[in-house]
Enzyme design. Structure first.
Site, PDB file in Angstrom:
ATOM      1  CG  ASN A  68     -11.404 -22.819  27.334  1.00 42.15           C
ATOM      2  OD1 ASN A  68     -11.214 -23.744  28.108  1.00 42.15           O
ATOM      3  ND2 ASN A  68     -10.373 -22.200  26.804  1.00 42.15           N
ATOM      4  CB  THR A  69     -12.582 -23.575  22.122  1.00 46.05           C
ATOM      5  OG1 THR A  69     -12.813 -24.640  23.051  1.00 46.05           O
ATOM      6  CG2 THR A  69     -11.748 -24.088  20.977  1.00 46.05           C
TER       7      THR A  69
ATOM      8  CB  ALA B 294     -20.487 -24.854  25.396  1.00 44.94           C
ATOM      9  N   GLY B 295     -19.841 -23.236  22.717  1.00 43.81           N
ATOM     10  CA  GLY B 295     -20.223 -23.035  21.326  1.00 43.81           C
ATOM     11  C   GLY B 295     -19.946 -21.656  20.774  1.00 43.81           C
TER      12      GLY B 295
ATOM     13  CE  LYS C 148     -19.146 -25.548  32.272  1.00 43.76           C
ATOM     14  NZ  LYS C 148     -18.205 -25.307  31.162  1.00 43.76           N
TER      15      LYS C 148
ATOM     16  N   GLY D 208     -16.649 -26.418  22.082  1.00 44.31           N
ATOM     17  CA  GLY D 208     -15.520 -26.322  21.170  1.00 44.31           C
ATOM     18  C   GLY D 208     -15.874 -26.207  19.705  1.00 44.31           C
TER      19      GLY D 208
END
Length: 256
Positions: free
Chosen positions: A205-206, A183-184, A95, A156
């Site tokens: 992830n977050t 992301a986001g 990635k 994040g």
């Protein structure tokens, strides 16, 4: 779903950072059914005791590892990190992140294209973290990428799909290219919306790691991704400007 000729059983991809504990991370992965784990070379810690324990846990999960170049701000740094990750993790998947803005973590798309070209020439299978820009997408494909990973919103942030028009345009422009929203994502509804647009997978992830109950949120994300995919395949109705009765008027009883 296939990436670089590899079939995957799940359209959810999870990161491995910021979890409260290794055991919670493992439980969250099992609850999610995710088939891919993104792993930072820095978390592996270059073969240290802590790194070996972490890497052993990831192997036990039975998922495919996607190393990333998180935190790299230049082409040379990203390429070197990718080369080291291939040696550590034994995979040519990478990635690719080349960060251009410290506050938003927006990709440096110029450096990204350059690094992608270098890595594909070295035999890497590159998953570029990019924006929804159509021109950049075209350049990345010409550089040898077979997958594109546009951001939904800054890493994040949990804002969801900040530019749905741009994401739809990207999907329409490249109907045969595997696309992953990366992301986001903050809520299951965000993940479902991405899949309803026709995206092939979601990487997050977050939203899971920082939830009050990461295991429950991982399961919710898995269900949302599946629901969005099934809705897309069901060919949903087009929205209308005016109301349309769901019950036909023919045969309805009228009082005189």
């Amino acid at each position: 779903m296939r990436f670089y000729g590899v079939s995957l059983p799940s359209r959810l991809m999870l990161g491995t950072a910021q979890y409260p504990s290794p055991s919670v991370l493992a439980e969250a992965f099992r609850a999610s059914g995710a088939a891919v784990a993104t792993v930072s070379l820095r978390r592996e810690s270059g073969g240290s005791g802590t790194g070996e324990a972490f890497w052993g846990m990831i192997r036990e999960l039975g998922v495919r590892v996607l190393p990333n170049t998180a935190g790299c701000h230049g082409v040379k740094e990203a390429v070197t990190t990718a080369q080291m990750a291939r040696e550590v993790f034994g995979t040519d998947w990478i990635k690719l992140e080349v960060i251009g803005h410290a506050d938003t973590l927006q990709p440096d798309v110029f450096g990204l294209v350059e690094a992608a070209r270098v890595l594909t020439e070295e035999g890497f299978r590159v998953f570029p973290y990019t924006t929804e820009d159509l021109v950049v997408a075209e350049r990345l494909l010409h550089a040898g990428c077979e997958v594109l990973m546009p951001w939904g919103a800054p890493i994040g942030s949990g804002l969801g799909l900040a530019n749905p028009h741009g994401l739809r345009a990207l999907r329409a422009q490249f109907p045969d290219v595997p696309l992953v929203v990366d992301a986001g994502i903050g809520l299951p509804s965000h993940a479902a919306a991405a899949m309803e647009m026709g995206y092939d997978a979601v990487l997050l992830n977050t939203a899971v790691a920082k939830a009050g109950d990461p295991v429950a949120m991982a399961r919710a994300m898995a269900l949302a991704v599946e629901a969005g995919q099934r809705a897309r395949e069901a060919d949903p109705m087009e929205p209308r400007d005016m109301a349309a009765p769901s019950t036909p008027l023919i045969g309805r009883a009228f009082l005189e």
